[in-house]
Design an enzyme around this catalytic site. Structure first.
Site, PDB file in Angstrom:
ATOM      1  N   GLU C  82       0.794  -1.220   0.000  1.00 48.86           N
ATOM      2  CA  GLU C  82       0.000   0.000   0.000  1.00 48.86           C
ATOM      3  C   GLU C  82       0.832   1.279   0.000  1.00 48.86           C
ATOM      4  O   GLU C  82       0.440   2.270  -0.609  1.00 48.86           O
ATOM      5  CB  GLU C  82      -0.987  -0.002   1.164  1.00 48.86           C
ATOM      6  CG  GLU C  82      -2.177  -0.941   0.981  1.00 48.86           C
ATOM      7  CD  GLU C  82      -1.867  -2.409   1.260  1.00 48.86           C
ATOM      8  OE1 GLU C  82      -0.739  -2.700   1.716  1.00 48.86           O
ATOM      9  OE2 GLU C  82      -2.738  -3.258   1.027  1.00 48.86           O
ATOM     10  N   HIS C 151     -11.101  -4.407   9.795  1.00 48.13           N
ATOM     11  CA  HIS C 151     -11.681  -4.218   8.462  1.00 48.13           C
ATOM     12  C   HIS C 151     -13.026  -3.496   8.514  1.00 48.13           C
ATOM     13  O   HIS C 151     -13.831  -3.636   7.600  1.00 48.13           O
ATOM     14  CB  HIS C 151     -11.898  -5.567   7.761  1.00 48.13           C
ATOM     15  CG  HIS C 151     -10.680  -6.180   7.151  1.00 48.13           C
ATOM     16  ND1 HIS C 151      -9.601  -6.575   7.878  1.00 48.13           N
ATOM     17  CD2 HIS C 151     -10.361  -6.465   5.851  1.00 48.13           C
ATOM     18  CE1 HIS C 151      -8.681  -7.099   7.077  1.00 48.13           C
ATOM     19  NE2 HIS C 151      -9.118  -7.039   5.841  1.00 48.13           N
TER      20      HIS C 151
HETATM   21  C1  LIG Z   1      -2.418  -4.384   4.387  1.00 46.58           C
HETATM   22  C2  LIG Z   1      -3.414  -5.272   3.742  1.00 46.58           C
HETATM   23  N1  LIG Z   1      -3.565  -5.224   2.403  1.00 46.58           N
HETATM   24  C3  LIG Z   1      -4.463  -6.011   1.792  1.00 46.58           C
HETATM   25  C4  LIG Z   1      -5.220  -6.872   2.513  1.00 46.58           C
HETATM   26  C5  LIG Z   1      -6.268  -7.757   1.827  1.00 46.58           C
HETATM   27  N2  LIG Z   1      -5.814  -9.125   1.781  1.00 46.58           N
HETATM   28  C6  LIG Z   1      -6.132 -10.013   2.738  1.00 46.58           C
HETATM   29  S1  LIG Z   1      -5.394 -11.491   2.498  1.00 46.58           S
HETATM   30  C7  LIG Z   1      -4.637 -10.958   1.090  1.00 46.58           C
HETATM   31  C8  LIG Z   1      -3.773 -11.881   0.315  1.00 46.58           C
HETATM   32  C9  LIG Z   1      -2.629 -12.348   1.129  1.00 46.58           C
HETATM   33  O1  LIG Z   1      -1.813 -13.153   0.350  1.00 46.58           O
HETATM   34  P1  LIG Z   1      -0.720 -14.070   1.018  1.00 46.58           P
HETATM   35  O2  LIG Z   1       0.141 -13.249   1.901  1.00 46.58           O
HETATM   36  O3  LIG Z   1      -0.050 -14.809  -0.061  1.00 46.58           O
HETATM   37  O4  LIG Z   1      -1.522 -15.045   1.963  1.00 46.58           O
HETATM   38  P2  LIG Z   1      -2.579 -16.142   1.559  1.00 46.58           P
HETATM   39  O5  LIG Z   1      -3.908 -15.475   1.435  1.00 46.58           O
HETATM   40  O6  LIG Z   1      -2.142 -16.786   0.307  1.00 46.58           O
HETATM   41  O7  LIG Z   1      -2.582 -17.083   2.698  1.00 46.58           O
HETATM   42  C10 LIG Z   1      -4.970  -9.642   0.831  1.00 46.58           C
HETATM   43  C11 LIG Z   1      -4.498  -8.873  -0.332  1.00 46.58           C
HETATM   44  C12 LIG Z   1      -5.065  -6.888   3.905  1.00 46.58           C
HETATM   45  N3  LIG Z   1      -5.798  -7.662   4.699  1.00 46.58           N
HETATM   46  N4  LIG Z   1      -4.132  -6.100   4.487  1.00 46.58           N
END
Ligand SMILES: Cc1ncc(C[n+]2csc(CCOP(=O)(O)OP(=O)(O)O)c2C)c(N)n1
Ligand SMILES: Cc1ncc(C[n+]2csc(CCOP(=O)(O)OP(=O)(O)O)c2C)c(N)n1
Ligand SMILES: [Mg+2]
Ligand SMILES: [Mg+2]
Lengths: 348, 321, 348, 321
Positions: C82, C151
């Site tokens: 971000e 959230h």
């Molecule tokens: C700072 C922030 N940005 C975006 C999100 C939205 N979000 C939640 S999970 C996720 C994907 C995370 O990917 P990864 O780290 O690969 O974990 P996975 O979901 O594959 O377990 C996103 C973009 C968030 N919760 N926090």
């Protein structure tokens, strides 16, 4: 509320500056409690250089002497990595330590704000009371040193807005010491904002350990004609105005909340119940400020006592300008405070 | 002779201007003529100049708290800089920014930045504009060794890599962040870190103008040709304190003297160009003098200039409430 | 002030949801102006996966269709980064583009707050008017979806506090479209907060391009007995209360400021001058909220018209709890709004 | 036989509990019995279990939005977890946290985290406590491939390196972050990035419990012995959607079927232990059944449990104003 404030240090006590008072509080609490640690940039003096490892004690010298005294295991220099600093402090607080993290300038909350408001502040609540996060975030705040737009903000309204955070703004050395000790012992995350212009101000401060409870305002001056609420560096200005007006026979309560969260709204409401007039002085930008906050509390809960519009004396809705003449005009001045008091006294 | 006379003159003129500018700022600060916090660039001239000599006004740089040298190298007017640094009317930012917030959009100088690590994400944006608008320009960020530890900088590296942005990351490793050495604060190495984002990164002697010039040439060519970001880590020295007034107790016995004697990029440049017979001492001295005169003129103008008018407090922002 | 608000879309216009209205605004502005770009996580649909590259259009689907229409050069998927997203948007805005950055949840400001309040917001001022930063930060805000403490925040008070930022909170689809187009064309950074609970609400929305100026409140209902100011998802609740009370013969102005910065304080003050009574409804936490802010403006500038204490109806000073019953109690309800109106009507 | 029966039983029991727990959560969510956003851990069981089998209650883990598996592996009571996930009274966090904010300090579970990248800085803090208090414990952070791009994670790596913290960084690369692949979003590689901070990092097959178990053993030994942080990048699969209800349009034709057939860590474990003759299918089936029974009991308790009492809204925070 209490009568402590600027006069609370007994005249027999040694005179200390705010800087010395905070440094002493840190020394004494680290001495007393082995779980207190300090971390931040150059808090131990700097590291990895060819010369003295005690060149600094934090860039403002607040942690001077702690590194040599308690060792680098407890006074920890970090890289420039505020998210990691605040995160480490919060995680350490969850697991047995009482960290005091130095953020240097409060303006730097921008690079670590998540760890402050979304993590540390929320653990206790969102984990159903099963986590405690006893940490202090120390930071210098405010304008007046020509440090320009990114090093001169107050930001206490943003922190005060956040549930789970406590926000402390000492206006004098006596309070600074007692509030710092309280902050370290508190089980919630505490933001401790030290105003740049106050570091060298001094008053009698006991050598002994003492605490000042949060949520207890200090009455710095008393009078029933008008209530002036001021915080941090605005307190000495409000006092000067009150003293000047007192010579004319106009007597004001000057209330220093000392902590904006929790806020001693009772003290303010009781004062306004008597005076019927309120001026709130806040160095922050006006929108959604603590000035507005206090004004709204009074407009809701002491409305029938009010005999005049509430006046907020704040910075304008602008960043802090660099040029000295503009910066001076930016900060609430004694003249503007005085005018506000005269306005509310003159009102219907 | 490998380098044109014009280039050599330009390089030295800019470097000596920066050096003398900073020395003068220190003097004026000490005399009480400059308010606030000022971080001087002296010692690092070869980097700023070696990079910026490849850039036009269309190219963009993003700077740091230590930005005077980048400004001068990018072509900012030194008189308007002095007005700004003194907080005077007519300054590059009307006196509202100061040393830590000089910017000059007309010269492609996106701004100093008083937040360590604040710049590289923004420079990505400039690079994104270039890419989106189909321009052949390049965007350059300057960062320090301390700054390399800030998450924003690492995020900027990754995003530049992902989007193949024409972003040239210049890390000036002067081995100090305030009073903290990179040896302590940087786990691993800066160039290694950059490369781990799949961004090529060269290490270069930042006290040698020619080394920086050549490395930047290669890097900038890479960026302009659409191959994505590039980095350099320049090994360099800080000739003065972190800020003006810094007692520098973290310096070792004789350290500063040693650095000034052996690692001064101006001395090194002079030795090289005179020994190669490319320029004479007289020529160089003349350039020194020209710079001194220009700075003197700027300082006098700055001292004489009025403060910004009071209503500037409220301009340049939506401020009614 | 204007009479637009919920009824402004003419009944002949097609019914669209807030989601559709915002999507349409983005489509139309991107069509009209080649310098408008969009960036954020999955805004173009996702990338680097084995299946469809149009699986998403932002996780809430707001940017659906833009990637295929305008290409990935202008609709840009990013990593989870971000600070780099907002920084890239700000730097691009300084250099010729008009980026619309999607922050997904406004709660994520914590990891990019510096780029918002210290960088983008301050450029114009601290660079002496020589930089413009025409960017929009879109984010979903608010409670109601059981998304829990990290959230579900509002955070508009924090953004409203910051000089240099404009803050938009549409309460209906008609406003959402006009305000989004205005936001994209505005030369300052604009935070555009979309309430989760409103995405599927709908009203008539013209197919044509139109703008709604910032700082112009909408009167959603009119009446001289009490002034109710509400924002975002609180507006429909305030309207329901007003309509219920109207049936009893109690008539309220319901004012939707639509933008909290700039704020149409004139509209609010004029209404209070007539009604003498004010209820402010704000889903945010109470301390230093926009509710407090509006209350303080009225307590200073329409004091003599006030016939009752000002009531603020807000969330409590707590994080957003997960359990549905607690979350429902957290948000200002129609019952609480109604009670507040009755309280101020019943007051002296 | 290299592994004790007890270890094998424990490993499978925990893995099948996690798998069935998540499958049940999906069912209950679809039935409307779970509010909010829920991200399931199924498919990644071998990682959470392979890591946590080395940990005691004194050791600490920090989790992510996808935290159920980590909780179960770390020993959290599944009934109290279900109460929490359903938002009921008596849940691990009194129903105030929910799936994305489960924590259990007694079990050394520092919390799920709904902010991507929020955890590793906090886990540094836990590691700092251990180091400061002279404990031999280890702190473990779990991060995803998407999370590896967040500045906070990279800052945490550097600080752990600088302070030599006993922090074991576990990166679960399931190659997806919502609908964005690591191939697109991670410039360079995760393990390479970790190593650039001078932190050793191994790549491991995250679908193979034994591989994770061995790699973690080595890493944790390193951390416990005061040698500083260690990392692994586990190549793993996500068995379901990003969140419950995700239509997964970003999956390729037959991709999920392929992964479930060939990359299912439970199937792989079963094949290995039966082919080695370490365990029989009957034993394994029995463990499946035990887990199913426990989950059924938990779900029934969850469904029957009351909501939190209304005054819980105001507790656990200084809330007067
Ligand atoms: C700072 C922030 N940005 C975006 C999100 C939205 N979000 C939640 S999970 C996720 C994907 C995370 O990917 P990864 O780290 O690969 O974990 P996975 O979901 O594959 O377990 C996103 C973009 C968030 N919760 N926090
Ligand atoms: C986010 C943030 N943290 C800390 C500071 C205080 N600070 C200003 S300059 C500086 C050192 C920067 O070091 P480096 O990046 O190496 O640059 P140099 O000063 O050597 O040019 C620090 C810590 C800041 N301005 N911003
Ligand atoms: Mg440096
Ligand atoms: Mg992933």
């Amino acid at each position: 509320m209490s009568n402590a404030g600027i006069s609370a240090g007994n005249q027999n006590h040694p005179i200390k500056t705010v800087r010395e008072a905070i440094n002493e509080a840190l020394h004494q609490e680290m001495e007393r409690d082995p779980t207190v640690i300090i971390l931040g940039e150059e808090v131990a003096g700097g590291a990895g250089c060819k010369g003295s490892d005690e060149a600094y004690g934090g860039v403002f010298g607040l942690t001077k002497g702690l590194g040599p005294r308690f060792g680098r295991g407890r006074v920890i220099d970090t890289p420039i990595t505020e998210s990691a600093i605040i995160g480490a402090a919060a995680g350490a607080a969850n697991t047995g330590l009482r960290p005091v993290a130095e953020l240097m300038f409060v303006d730097f909350i921008g690079v670590c704000f998540d760890q402050i408001f979304n993590q540390a502040a929320k653990f206790r609540y969102m984990f159903g009371g099963k986590a405690t996060t006893p940490m202090v975030i120390r930071a210098t705040a405010g304008a007046g040193l020509r440090a320009a737009a990114q090093h001169s903000s107050m930001l206490h309204p943003v922190l005060t807005h956040m549930p789970g955070l406590k926000v402390v703004m000492p206006s004098n050395a006596y309070d600074a010491k007692g509030l710092m000790i309280q902050a370290i012992r508190d089980n919630d995350p505490v933001c401790f904002l030290e105003h740049k212009l106050l570091y060298e101000t001094s008053c009698p401060v006991p050598d002994e350990i003492y605490t000042i409870p949060f949520g207890e305002a200090a009455f710095c001056r008393e009078g029933s004609d008008c209530t002036i609420v001021a915080m941090g560096a605005m307190v000495p200005r409000a006092i000067l105005v009150a003293d000047k007006l007192a010579a004319e026979g106009i007597h004001c309560d000057v209330i220093d909340p000392r902590t904006t969260s929790p806020l001693d709204s009772e003290a303010i409401l009781e004062s306004v119940e008597v005076s019927g007039r309120l001026v709130v002085v806040d160095e922050a930008n006006p929108r959604c400020s603590v000035a507005a906050d206090i004004s709204s509390i009074v407009a809701e809960h002491a409305f029938s006592a009010l005999r005049a519009p509430i006046k907020c004396v704040t910075a304008p809705h602008t960043p802090v300008p660099f040029a000295p003449n503009l910066e001076d005009a930016y900060m609430p001045s004694e003249a503007r405070i005085e005018q506000a008091v005269r306005d509310v006294l003159g009102a219907r | 002779m490998k380098y044109s006379k014009q280039l050599l003159v330009e390089a030295y003129k800019t470097m000596t201007t920066i050096r003398q500018f900073e020395e003068r700022m220190i003097k004026e600060f000490m005399a009480g003529n400059i308010p606030g916090f000022v971080h001087t660039y002296d010692g690092q001239e070869a980097v700023g100049v070696g990079v910026c000599m490849h850039l036009s006004d269309e190219d963009i740089i993003g700077s740091t708290h230590r930005g005077h040298g980048h400004c001068i190298a990018k072509g900012c007017d030194i008189e308007l800089m002095i007005l700004e640094i003194m907080g005077k009317s007519g300054g590059l930012c009307k006196g509202k920014g100061g040393s830590m917030h000089i910017a000059d959009m007309d010269k492609g100088m996106l701004g100093a930045n008083a937040i360590v690590g604040g710049g590289p994400p923004l420079v990505n944006g400039a690079a994104l504009s270039m890419k989106t608008l189909g321009k052949p320009d390049v965007a350059v960020s300057f960062s320090g060794d301390g700054s390399s530890n800030q998450g924003t900088v690492m995020e900027a590296l990754n995003l530049a890599g992902v989007l193949d942005l024409p972003h040239f990351f210049v890390f000036e490793n002067n081995h100090l962040a305030e009073g903290t050495g990179d040896e302590y604060a940087v786990s691993g190495g800066i160039a290694e870190r950059v490369r781990a984002f799949d961004i090529p990164c060269d290490k270069v002697d930042g006290t040698d103008f020619f080394a920086v010039y050549e490395a930047s040439k290669k890097a900038i060519k890479h960026c302009r040709s659409g191959k994505g970001p590039y980095g350099i880590e320049a090994d360099v020295i800080r000739y003065d304190g972190h800020f003006i007034g810094d007692p520098q107790a973290y310096r070792g016995e004789g350290e500063l003297e040693y650095l000034r004697e052996h690692k001064d990029c101006l001395k090194i440049f002079r030795a090289r160009v005179t020994s190669e017979g490319w320029m004479s001492d007289t020529e160089l001295d003349e350039l020194d003098q020209h710079a001194a005169d220009a700075i003197e003129k700027g300082v006098q103008r700055g001292l004489a200039a009025p403060q910004p008018s009071a209503d500037e407090l409220y301009s340049d922002v939506y401020s009614s409430y």
